[in-house]
Design a protein around this motif. Structure first.
Motif, PDB file in Angstrom:
ATOM      1  N   PRO A 145       0.697  -1.083  -0.020  1.00 45.51           N
ATOM      2  CA  PRO A 145       0.183  -0.074   0.034  1.00 45.51           C
ATOM      3  C   PRO A 145       0.733   1.297  -0.001  1.00 45.51           C
ATOM      4  CG  PRO A 145       0.121  -1.017   2.330  1.00 45.51           C
ATOM      5  CD  PRO A 145       0.872  -2.068   1.465  1.00 45.51           C
ATOM      6  N   ALA A 146       1.927   1.245   0.459  1.00 50.10           N
ATOM      7  CA  ALA A 146       3.072   2.437   0.753  1.00 50.10           C
ATOM      8  C   ALA A 146       3.361   2.689  -0.769  1.00 50.10           C
ATOM      9  CB  ALA A 146       4.240   2.115   1.613  1.00 50.10           C
ATOM     10  N   ARG A 147       3.286   1.961  -1.875  1.00 46.81           N
ATOM     11  CA  ARG A 147       3.881   2.043  -3.169  1.00 46.81           C
ATOM     12  C   ARG A 147       2.604   2.030  -4.296  1.00 46.81           C
ATOM     13  NH1 ARG A 147       9.337   1.537  -3.155  1.00 46.81           N
ATOM     14  NH2 ARG A 147      10.189   0.388  -1.011  1.00 46.81           N
ATOM     15  N   ALA A 148       1.500   1.923  -3.552  1.00 46.15           N
ATOM     16  CA  ALA A 148       0.298   1.907  -4.663  1.00 46.15           C
ATOM     17  C   ALA A 148       0.100   3.069  -5.165  1.00 46.15           C
ATOM     18  CB  ALA A 148      -0.939   1.305  -3.828  1.00 46.15           C
ATOM     19  N   GLY A 149      -0.579   2.723  -6.437  1.00 43.89           N
ATOM     20  CA  GLY A 149      -0.984   4.010  -7.282  1.00 43.89           C
ATOM     21  C   GLY A 149      -2.597   4.475  -7.002  1.00 43.89           C
ATOM     22  N   ARG A 150      -2.748   5.382  -7.949  1.00 38.74           N
ATOM     23  CA  ARG A 150      -4.115   5.966  -7.637  1.00 38.74           C
ATOM     24  C   ARG A 150      -5.394   5.068  -7.707  1.00 38.74           C
ATOM     25  NH1 ARG A 150      -5.918  10.991 -11.227  1.00 38.74           N
ATOM     26  NH2 ARG A 150      -4.461  12.114 -10.103  1.00 38.74           N
ATOM     27  N   ASP A 151      -5.097   4.263  -8.512  1.00 43.87           N
ATOM     28  CA  ASP A 151      -6.324   3.349  -8.897  1.00 43.87           C
ATOM     29  C   ASP A 151      -6.385   2.515  -7.633  1.00 43.87           C
ATOM     30  OD1 ASP A 151      -6.874   4.102 -11.571  1.00 43.87           O
ATOM     31  OD2 ASP A 151      -5.698   2.718 -12.454  1.00 43.87           O
ATOM     32  N   HIS A 152      -5.404   1.990  -7.027  1.00 43.41           N
ATOM     33  CA  HIS A 152      -5.225   1.177  -5.983  1.00 43.41           C
ATOM     34  C   HIS A 152      -5.817   1.809  -4.658  1.00 43.41           C
ATOM     35  CE1 HIS A 152      -3.867  -0.304  -1.984  1.00 43.41           C
ATOM     36  NE2 HIS A 152      -3.806  -1.606  -2.636  1.00 43.41           N
ATOM     37  N   ARG A 153      -5.550   3.059  -4.670  1.00 41.96           N
ATOM     38  CA  ARG A 153      -6.150   3.801  -3.432  1.00 41.96           C
ATOM     39  C   ARG A 153      -7.686   4.051  -3.568  1.00 41.96           C
ATOM     40  NH1 ARG A 153      -2.008   5.693  -0.413  1.00 41.96           N
ATOM     41  NH2 ARG A 153       0.125   5.629  -1.413  1.00 41.96           N
ATOM     42  N   ALA A 154      -8.041   4.135  -4.684  1.00 43.29           N
ATOM     43  CA  ALA A 154      -9.726   4.259  -5.026  1.00 43.29           C
ATOM     44  C   ALA A 154     -10.353   3.041  -4.411  1.00 43.29           C
ATOM     45  CB  ALA A 154      -9.894   4.684  -6.410  1.00 43.29           C
ATOM     46  N   ARG A 155      -9.529   1.916  -4.381  1.00 47.35           N
ATOM     47  CA  ARG A 155     -10.509   0.585  -3.986  1.00 47.35           C
ATOM     48  C   ARG A 155     -10.608   0.708  -2.421  1.00 47.35           C
ATOM     49  NH1 ARG A 155      -6.779  -3.758  -6.932  1.00 47.35           N
ATOM     50  NH2 ARG A 155      -8.532  -5.299  -6.184  1.00 47.35           N
ATOM     51  N   VAL A 156      -9.887   1.708  -1.639  1.00 45.54           N
ATOM     52  CA  VAL A 156      -9.761   1.622  -0.123  1.00 45.54           C
ATOM     53  C   VAL A 156     -10.544   2.714   0.345  1.00 45.54           C
ATOM     54  CG1 VAL A 156      -8.562   1.535   1.868  1.00 45.54           C
ATOM     55  CG2 VAL A 156      -7.730   0.235  -0.252  1.00 45.54           C
ATOM     56  N   GLY A 157     -11.494   2.689   1.264  1.00 47.65           N
ATOM     57  CA  GLY A 157     -12.280   3.662   1.646  1.00 47.65           C
ATOM     58  C   GLY A 157     -11.705   3.871   3.170  1.00 47.65           C
ATOM     59  N   LEU A 158     -11.619   5.360   3.576  1.00 46.28           N
ATOM     60  CA  LEU A 158     -11.116   5.643   4.911  1.00 46.28           C
ATOM     61  C   LEU A 158     -12.175   6.389   5.619  1.00 46.28           C
ATOM     62  CD1 LEU A 158      -7.395   6.246   3.735  1.00 46.28           C
ATOM     63  CD2 LEU A 158      -8.386   4.053   4.428  1.00 46.28           C
ATOM     64  N   MET A 159     -12.477   6.171   6.833  1.00 51.51           N
ATOM     65  CA  MET A 159     -13.199   6.875   7.675  1.00 51.51           C
ATOM     66  C   MET A 159     -12.434   7.503   9.002  1.00 51.51           C
ATOM     67  SD  MET A 159     -16.601   5.998   9.581  1.00 51.51           S
ATOM     68  CE  MET A 159     -17.108   6.944  10.960  1.00 51.51           C
ATOM     69  N   LEU A 160     -11.975   8.649   9.102  1.00 45.98           N
ATOM     70  CA  LEU A 160     -11.168   8.968  10.228  1.00 45.98           C
ATOM     71  C   LEU A 160     -12.086   9.483  11.460  1.00 45.98           C
ATOM     72  CD1 LEU A 160      -8.293  10.957   8.658  1.00 45.98           C
ATOM     73  CD2 LEU A 160      -8.519   8.493   9.017  1.00 45.98           C
ATOM     74  N   GLN A 161     -11.948   9.365  12.753  1.00 49.14           N
ATOM     75  CA  GLN A 161     -12.912   9.660  13.663  1.00 49.14           C
ATOM     76  C   GLN A 161     -13.114  11.199  13.763  1.00 49.14           C
ATOM     77  OE1 GLN A 161     -13.853   9.091  18.362  1.00 49.14           O
ATOM     78  NE2 GLN A 161     -11.837   8.162  17.399  1.00 49.14           N
ATOM     79  N   GLY A 162     -14.350  11.582  13.718  1.00 49.44           N
ATOM     80  CA  GLY A 162     -14.413  12.952  13.931  1.00 49.44           C
ATOM     81  C   GLY A 162     -14.388  13.836  12.650  1.00 49.44           C
ATOM     82  N   GLY A 163     -14.450  13.000  11.609  1.00 51.17           N
ATOM     83  CA  GLY A 163     -14.250  13.779  10.264  1.00 51.17           C
ATOM     84  C   GLY A 163     -13.013  14.157   9.809  1.00 51.17           C
ATOM     85  N   GLY A 164     -11.803  13.736   9.923  1.00 49.22           N
ATOM     86  CA  GLY A 164     -10.772  14.362   9.911  1.00 49.22           C
ATOM     87  C   GLY A 164     -10.353  14.434   8.504  1.00 49.22           C
ATOM     88  N   GLY A 165      -9.917  15.514   7.878  1.00 47.08           N
ATOM     89  CA  GLY A 165      -9.517  15.721   6.360  1.00 47.08           C
ATOM     90  C   GLY A 165     -10.823  16.542   5.772  1.00 47.08           C
ATOM     91  N   ILE A 166     -11.778  16.983   6.615  1.00 36.46           N
ATOM     92  CA  ILE A 166     -12.914  17.356   5.757  1.00 36.46           C
ATOM     93  C   ILE A 166     -12.859  19.088   5.926  1.00 36.46           C
ATOM     94  CG2 ILE A 166     -15.565  17.684   5.555  1.00 36.46           C
ATOM     95  CD1 ILE A 166     -15.539  14.827   6.435  1.00 36.46           C
ATOM     96  N   ASP A 167     -13.045  19.743   4.755  1.00 33.88           N
ATOM     97  CA  ASP A 167     -13.275  21.062   4.872  1.00 33.88           C
ATOM     98  C   ASP A 167     -14.177  21.563   5.900  1.00 33.88           C
ATOM     99  OD1 ASP A 167     -13.464  24.007   4.554  1.00 33.88           O
ATOM    100  OD2 ASP A 167     -12.271  23.891   2.587  1.00 33.88           O
ATOM    101  N   PRO A 168     -13.937  22.170   6.889  1.00 28.10           N
ATOM    102  CA  PRO A 168     -15.122  22.490   7.986  1.00 28.10           C
ATOM    103  C   PRO A 168     -15.995  23.562   7.317  1.00 28.10           C
ATOM    104  CG  PRO A 168     -13.117  23.642   8.561  1.00 28.10           C
ATOM    105  CD  PRO A 168     -12.515  22.702   7.606  1.00 28.10           C
ATOM    106  N   ARG A 169     -15.808  24.242   6.197  1.00 26.23           N
ATOM    107  CA  ARG A 169     -16.695  25.182   5.535  1.00 26.23           C
ATOM    108  C   ARG A 169     -17.632  24.407   4.569  1.00 26.23           C
ATOM    109  NH1 ARG A 169     -12.230  28.626   2.831  1.00 26.23           N
ATOM    110  NH2 ARG A 169     -11.360  26.469   2.470  1.00 26.23           N
ATOM    111  N   LEU A 170     -17.256  23.305   4.127  1.00 25.11           N
ATOM    112  CA  LEU A 170     -18.167  22.184   3.252  1.00 25.11           C
ATOM    113  C   LEU A 170     -19.512  21.778   3.962  1.00 25.11           C
ATOM    114  CD1 LEU A 170     -15.765  20.498   1.053  1.00 25.11           C
ATOM    115  CD2 LEU A 170     -16.818  22.656   0.597  1.00 25.11           C
ATOM    116  N   THR A 171     -20.579  21.655   3.410  1.00 26.45           N
ATOM    117  CA  THR A 171     -21.621  20.750   3.714  1.00 26.45           C
ATOM    118  C   THR A 171     -21.280  19.370   3.520  1.00 26.45           C
ATOM    119  OG1 THR A 171     -22.897  20.922   1.700  1.00 26.45           O
ATOM    120  CG2 THR A 171     -23.060  22.780   3.455  1.00 26.45           C
ATOM    121  N   PRO A 172     -21.964  18.331   4.022  1.00 26.17           N
ATOM    122  CA  PRO A 172     -21.907  16.994   3.638  1.00 26.17           C
ATOM    123  C   PRO A 172     -22.146  16.706   2.456  1.00 26.17           C
ATOM    124  CG  PRO A 172     -22.838  17.091   5.942  1.00 26.17           C
ATOM    125  CD  PRO A 172     -22.617  18.415   5.348  1.00 26.17           C
ATOM    126  N   ARG A 173     -23.281  17.445   1.616  1.00 26.07           N
ATOM    127  CA  ARG A 173     -23.500  17.233   0.242  1.00 26.07           C
ATOM    128  C   ARG A 173     -22.499  17.747  -0.539  1.00 26.07           C
ATOM    129  NH1 ARG A 173     -28.045  18.825   0.864  1.00 26.07           N
ATOM    130  NH2 ARG A 173     -29.629  17.182   0.244  1.00 26.07           N
TER     131      ARG A 173
END
Length: 338
Positions: A71-99
């Motif tokens: 996984p440390a050397r994987a490309g974009r196609d591989h990363r698209a096959r893995v979904g990540l959820m961080l606790q508390g919504g990490g990585g989401i712009d606080p100004r955006l709505t969920p939609r």
């Protein structure tokens, strides 16, 4: 097991920070189509393990394969096959709505889930879906993070405390959603401190303690390794009572032990109807009310406590701070994204 049945494979993985060994010879597989729950006290190595599977960190030693590649050397196609959820919504712009966040992330994938349908699926199709992320409740942020993890139709979903901060209804709905995803063939690796979630959802459980795998298997196997009788009493036994009860039962004086949670455990005795009757009669003679009496194997919580000594399992506490910090007691500074 064959590559077709294994989504993630770790073999002999070690990781240290500043000379402190965080993972020590960690080996396990995540099987296709299962829910594997990763448990352990804060500092056990859970966050580092997950980050290695994500490809965010690299092990000092050992082999890591996710969907057949490093996984440390994987490309974009591989990363698209893995979904990540961080606790508390990490990585989401606080100004955006969920939609708005879902619509943006959907554009990154070739065949995304339809954002509006996904909002309905996680229960954010009303006002919450139109509210800036910074104004959402903790439970709503968790649901938004789950939706983002699923938008790309991942084969492997890695979920950090997926029901943390949710009310009872939302937790039940999220458990149903995760079970339906498994039925569709999605593999789920989740971290949690909530044993209700784990016992109801997980096909297998892995417990980490001080960087080592101390248990791996189905919930009933991990929790049901010992047989005996367990009691919860309205009042603590007086000095010498435990020995007197053991004498009445004709067993070793040390067989009646007080557990960390206040219950009493009778070891080395088959939980027969006669034993139950004898214990109840002894308590009745002394006016001690039995609040709970249980036979059979130990619970998952009891086994967890035996293995780790951690009294916080089952409470709502965080397991990590995403990219800013880890539950392994070390900062992330000084190690960039691969």
């Amino acid at each position: 097991m064959s590559a077709a049945t294994v989504v993630a494979h770790l073999e002999g993985v070690d990781r240290s920070y500043g000379g402190r060994r965080v993972l020590a010879d960690v080996s396990f597989d995540v099987r296709r189509g299962e829910i594997l729950a990763l448990l352990g006290p804060n500092g056990a190595g859970k966050t580092t393990t997950v980050e290695i599977i994500e490809g965010y960190r690299r092990p000092d030693r050992g082999e890591v394969l996710v969907l057949g590649v490093d996984p440390a050397r994987a490309g974009r196609d591989h990363r698209a096959r893995v979904g990540l959820m961080l606790q508390g919504g990490g990585g989401i712009d606080p100004r955006l709505t969920p939609r708005e966040a879902l619509a943006l992330h959907a554009r990154f994938h070739a065949d995304p889930r339809e954002p509006e349908a996904l909002l309905r699926l996680v229960g954010l199709d009303g006002r919450a879906g139109r509210t800036p992320f910074r104004r959402l409740s903790g439970g709503e942020r968790q649901r938004a993070g789950l939706a983002l993890a699923l938008v790309g139709r991942p084969e492997l979903a890695i979920l950090d405390e997926p029901t943390a901060g949710m009310d009872v209804e939302a937790r039940a709905a999220t458990r149903e959603l995760l079970a339906s995803l498994r039925a569709e063939g999605v593999t789920i690796l989740l971290t949690s401190h909530d044993l209700i979630d784990v016992e109801r959802l997980a096909d297998r459980i892995m417990i980490l303690d001080r960087g080592r795998v101390v248990a791996l298997g189905p919930p009933d196997e991990i929790g049901g390794t010992s047989r005996g009788l367990r009691l919860r009493l309205a009042a603590e036994l007086r000095d010498g009572d435990a020995g007197r009860l053991a004498e009445r039962l004709g067993t070793d004086p040390g067989a009646v032990r007080r557990e960390p949670d206040g219950r009493y455990r009778l070891d080395g005795l088959e939980p027969t109807p006669a034993l139950v009757a004898a214990v109840a009669a002894w308590c009745a003679e002394r006016g001690v009310l039995i609040l709970e009496m249980r036979t059979g194997g130990g619970t998952l919580e009891e086994r967890y406590l035996e293995l780790t000594g951690d009294p916080l399992i089952g409470r709502e506490i965080g397991v990590g701070a995403g990219r800013g910090g880890t539950d392994d007691g070390v900062a992330n500074a000084g190690e960039g994204t691969p």
